[in-house]
Design a protein around this motif. Structure first.
Motif, short mmCIF file in Angstrom:
data_model
loop_
_atom_site.label_atom_id
_atom_site.label_comp_id
_atom_site.label_asym_id
_atom_site.label_seq_id
_atom_site.Cartn_x
_atom_site.Cartn_y
_atom_site.Cartn_z
N UNK A 1 0.55 -1.34 0.03
CA UNK A 1 -0.21 -0.58 -0.18
C UNK A 1 0.78 1.12 0.11
N UNK A 2 1.74 1.79 0.56
CA UNK A 2 2.97 2.70 1.04
C UNK A 2 3.32 2.35 -0.70
N UNK A 3 4.24 1.61 -1.35
CA UNK A 3 5.05 2.36 -1.96
C UNK A 3 3.79 2.52 -3.41
N UNK A 4 2.63 1.83 -3.50
CA UNK A 4 1.68 2.38 -4.08
C UNK A 4 1.67 3.41 -4.03
N UNK B 1 3.55 5.87 -5.43
CA UNK B 1 4.06 5.82 -6.84
C UNK B 1 3.98 5.31 -8.15
N UNK B 2 4.14 3.94 -6.88
CA UNK B 2 4.95 2.93 -7.71
C UNK B 2 4.02 2.30 -8.53
N UNK B 3 4.12 1.75 -9.72
CA UNK B 3 3.16 1.59 -10.41
C UNK B 3 3.01 -0.31 -10.35
N UNK B 4 3.81 -0.43 -10.04
CA UNK B 4 3.26 -2.20 -9.89
C UNK B 4 3.92 -3.12 -8.79
N UNK B 5 3.45 -4.62 -8.32
CA UNK B 5 4.34 -4.73 -7.21
C UNK B 5 4.60 -6.01 -8.30
N UNK B 6 5.86 -6.33 -7.10
CA UNK B 6 6.88 -7.64 -7.85
C UNK B 6 7.07 -7.98 -6.81
N UNK B 7 6.86 -9.86 -6.91
CA UNK B 7 7.03 -10.80 -6.38
C UNK B 7 8.30 -12.35 -6.43
N UNK B 8 7.96 -12.74 -5.83
CA UNK B 8 9.40 -13.94 -6.52
C UNK B 8 8.73 -15.41 -5.67
N UNK B 9 7.21 -15.44 -5.47
CA UNK B 9 7.82 -17.19 -4.58
C UNK B 9 8.27 -18.44 -4.79
N UNK B 10 9.49 -18.58 -3.60
CA UNK B 10 10.21 -19.73 -3.87
C UNK B 10 9.23 -21.06 -2.92
N UNK B 11 9.55 -21.80 -3.86
CA UNK B 11 8.90 -23.44 -3.20
C UNK B 11 9.65 -23.63 -1.83
#
Length: 247
Positions: A30-33, A36-46
């Motif tokens: 919420x804070x970064x959006x 002004x951030x345009x999106x969120x990136x995540x990398x879910x690992x096993x």
């Protein structure tokens, strides 16, 4: 203008040090959006060492409900579990990386020629009109590499900027790294691919990258953004990265 996608892996990793619900991954999203951030990136690992499966669904719900304009970018190796997760969550962008599950972080791009048939089948399975597919790309992939990437049906490549970030303090090495990135970016755009970038980009090295590698659509930044946020807060850090990208 190059857009900023805030990578929240480091936030999740900090939370996971203790059996506590904070820092909240959705709260920082919420804070970064809002900043002004345009999106969120995540990398879910096993092994869920940072992003947990539950985070994926909570972030997806947050973005659908409160930030429908924001892009949800999920990175990962295309295992069957990952592919099923993507089909369930339906993010706006999927970035396929050639990581071994034991790797600490992404450290190389795809062999587009050698893995072309495999990638083509994955891209065909995941691609939708509303979903973009990006492939992690070595900085020196060049024309041959990006043409092979294009043949998979992918929409974009993501330039691996780690080698540039690692040698930024060495002027000669940094210029050579930027030259590779610029050439691969030009070749990708000429082939009709969009270009993203990410890994070890910081407020210090991002301006030179922007100047040398024009036309990048989106950068994914997590470690640098989080490190700066420890000093200035996530909102201010996000605003500063966006200001650099505007320049």
């Amino acid at each position: 203008m190059t857009l900023l996608s805030a990578n929240l892996n480091a936030v999740a990793q900090l939370r996971n040090r203790r059996d506590l619900p904070w820092p909240s991954v959705t709260g920082i999203a919420r804070v970064v959006l809002d900043a002004g951030a345009s999106g969120i990136t995540i990398h879910p690992r096993p092994d869920e060492r940072h992003i947990r499966r539950s985070d994926v669904f909570e972030l997806s719900e947050l973005l659908r409900r409160d930030y429908p304009q924001a892009e949800f970018n999920i990175e990962g190796y295309p295992s069957e579990d990952f592919l099923e997760l993507i089909e369930t969550v339906n993010p706006k962008q999927v970035t396929l990386v050639p990581d071994d599950p034991a790797q600490a972080t992404s450290d190389h791009g795809w062999d587009f020629v050698g893995k072309g048939n495999f990638l083509r089948s994955v891209v065909q399975r995941l691609k939708r009109p509303e979903r973009r597919i990006s492939l992690f790309c070595d900085p020196d992939a060049g024309e041959e590499g990006v043409l092979a990437a294009k043949s998979t049906g992918a929409d974009r490549v993501e330039l691996f900027t780690g080698p540039y970030g690692a040698c930024y303090d060495n002027t000669v090495a940094a210029q050579a790294a930027l030259s590779d990135l610029a050439e691969t970016c030009r070749a990708a755009k000429a082939a009709g691919l969009g270009v993203n970038a990410g890994h070890d980009l910081t407020l210090d090295n991002l301006p030179a990258f922007q100047a040398a590698v024009p036309g990048v659509a989106e950068v994914s930044i997590g470690h640098g953004l989080t490190a700066d946020a420890l000093l200035m807060g996530f909102a201010e850090a996000t605003r500063r990265y966006i200001a650099v990208l505007k320049d």
